[in-house]
Design an enzyme around this catalytic site. Structure first.
Site, PDB file in Angstrom:
ATOM      1  CE  LYS A  23      -2.217  11.264 -10.782  1.00  0.00           C
ATOM      2  NZ  LYS A  23      -1.038  10.404 -10.523  1.00  0.00           N
ATOM      3  CG  ASP A  40      -1.769   1.207   1.355  1.00  0.00           C
ATOM      4  OD1 ASP A  40      -1.738   2.047   0.436  1.00  0.00           O
ATOM      5  OD2 ASP A  40      -2.484   1.326   2.365  1.00  0.00           O
ATOM      6  CG  ASN A  75       1.488   3.674 -13.156  1.00  0.00           C
ATOM      7  OD1 ASN A  75       1.038   4.395 -14.035  1.00  0.00           O
ATOM      8  ND2 ASN A  75       0.931   2.516 -12.833  1.00  0.00           N
ATOM      9  CE1 TYR A  82      -6.046  10.581 -10.567  1.00  0.00           C
ATOM     10  CE2 TYR A  82      -6.801  12.138 -12.218  1.00  0.00           C
ATOM     11  CZ  TYR A  82      -6.055  11.036 -11.872  1.00  0.00           C
ATOM     12  OH  TYR A  82      -5.301  10.397 -12.810  1.00  0.00           O
TER      13      TYR A  82
END
Length: 395
Positions: free
Chosen positions: A264, A167, A194, A260
């Protein structure tokens, strides 16, 4: 390190672990894209050899040197040739000289590599005979606890790839697994950050636990893994490559993806700052930023392109195609940016447009309606542990 003398196996564009949309399910016009047009033009009209033929053909037809057609085609040929000459110089100045690669000495670590982009990368590197370690929460803890969709267990090696249940949002577990990877395979020289999670929810419906979990996995894990990776390389002076998988959403957010997109944007900014730091005192360590558009994976299976023009400008990209670009850049020992399709390289310029124009373009493209997905995560790597947000590879 000297470059490997033997030729590398051919790069493959698909992976058995990844489910992609089949070509038969796509309409005929899905293959007519801006990327295809640019690729054709770069190998024909905008190629130095072809452009140089234009004024030569005019001279063969006895066109005088002072004719407008000869002057125009000559200027065009000069501009094209200058671009092809200056582009490598631009990359060299921006990212420095390449590091030497010997695949027999390289150890690649990929987070979230059970499918999608990560799965493609793991398979390609394994085909090259490289030591590959995949860190993924969807890997079974033991062989006895395997569930449906879990093909590998912790520590198991399959098709040249060693899998570890990890994790990446758990600080202590990452340190433990990293030590195991170093002991089993050697010091990592290529790290591909990734893994990420995503939940398509309205901002006001996000719980604090979801927010913290997403930021730990999508952002904090990049910091921790990069620090451990660089600490080993800097202590030995060994060259390496750090790959950060981000998204076009780092530049242009979308409704229902606020956290999200923020995560990023954070890793993109961190990557740029880190690249500037390493260029000063550790040029042997190269950095690659990956900012793709929509990938042809299960995560975006419910996102449908609407109309020929939208598909022409913003086509769905194969995860294998992006993986090949990344491996080619690592293979050359270069740093840089991988952005597919073509619009992903120019998306940041949208910010200079008037706000009203931006709003019209967003409405036309359907950006804020395309990602109105349910709160449950759809991922490309199989089921995760109970109550756990699913890891995914970037798109």
């Amino acid at each position: 390190m000297a470059s490997v003398p033997s030729p590398s196996p051919p790069l493959h564009h698909t992976t058995s672990r990844t489910t992609h949309r089949t070509q038969s399910s796509q309409p005929w016009h899905a293959h007519l894209t801006l990327d295809l047009l640019l690729r054709v033009l770069s190998n024909t009209l905008f190629h130095p050899f072809i452009s140089a033929l234009l004024p030569l053909c005019l001279r063969a037809l006895a066109a005088p040197y002072t004719s407008p057609s000869f002057i125009t085609t000559s200027a065009f040929a000069i501009c094209v040739s200058l671009y092809w000459i200056l582009e490598p110089m631009n990359r060299r100045i921006a990212y420095g000289g390449p590091r030497k690669i010997n695949w027999e000495d390289e150890v690649v670590v990929i987070t979230g590599g059970l499918g999608g982009l990560g799965g493609c990368l793991a398979e390609i590197f394994a085909l090259r005979g490289v030591e590959v370690a995949v860190l993924d929460i969807a890997v079974a803890r033991t062989k006895e606890t395997k569930k449906d969709g879990q093909d590998v267990s912790d520590g198991e090696e399959k098709e040249g790839v060693r899998y570890y249940c990890c994790d990446v949002g758990d600080h202590e577990e990452v340190k433990t697994v990293w030590a195991r990877v170093t002991e089993d395979l050697g010091m990592p020289t290529v790290l591909i950050n990734n893994a990420a999670i995503v939940n398509g929810k309205l901002f006001m419906k996000l719980e604090r636990e979801e927010l913290e979990r997403l930021l730990y996995v999508n952002t904090m894990s990049h910091f921790q893994l990069a620090k451990m990776f660089l600490a080993d390389l800097l202590s030995t002076g060994t060259g390496g490559t750090l790959v950060t998988v981000s998204s076009v959403l780092a530049h242009q957010g979308a409704a229902n993806l606020s956290v999200y997109a923020a995560s990023k944007a954070a890793v993109t900014a961190c990557h740029k700052c880190l690249s500037a730091e390493l260029a000063g005192f550790a040029p042997q360590i190269k950095t690659i930023l990956v900012a793709p558009g929509q990938l042809d994976t299960q995560l975006f299976g419910n996102v449908k392109l609407r109309g020929f023009l939208r598909n022409f400008l913003a086509p769905v990209v194969g995860a294998g195609e992006v993986a090949v670009k990344i491996v080619e850049m690592v293979d050359r020992g270069d740093g840089g940016v991988v952005s597919l399709p073509a619009y992903a390289r120019w998306i940041a310029w949208m910010g200079v447009l008037p706000v009203g124009v931006q709003r019209v373009l967003r409405e036309w493209a359907g950006v804020d309606s395309q990602f109105a997905i349910p709160s449950q995560e759809e991922d490309k790597i199989g089921p995760s542990s109970p109550g756990e947000k699913r890891l995914k590879d970037e798109g």
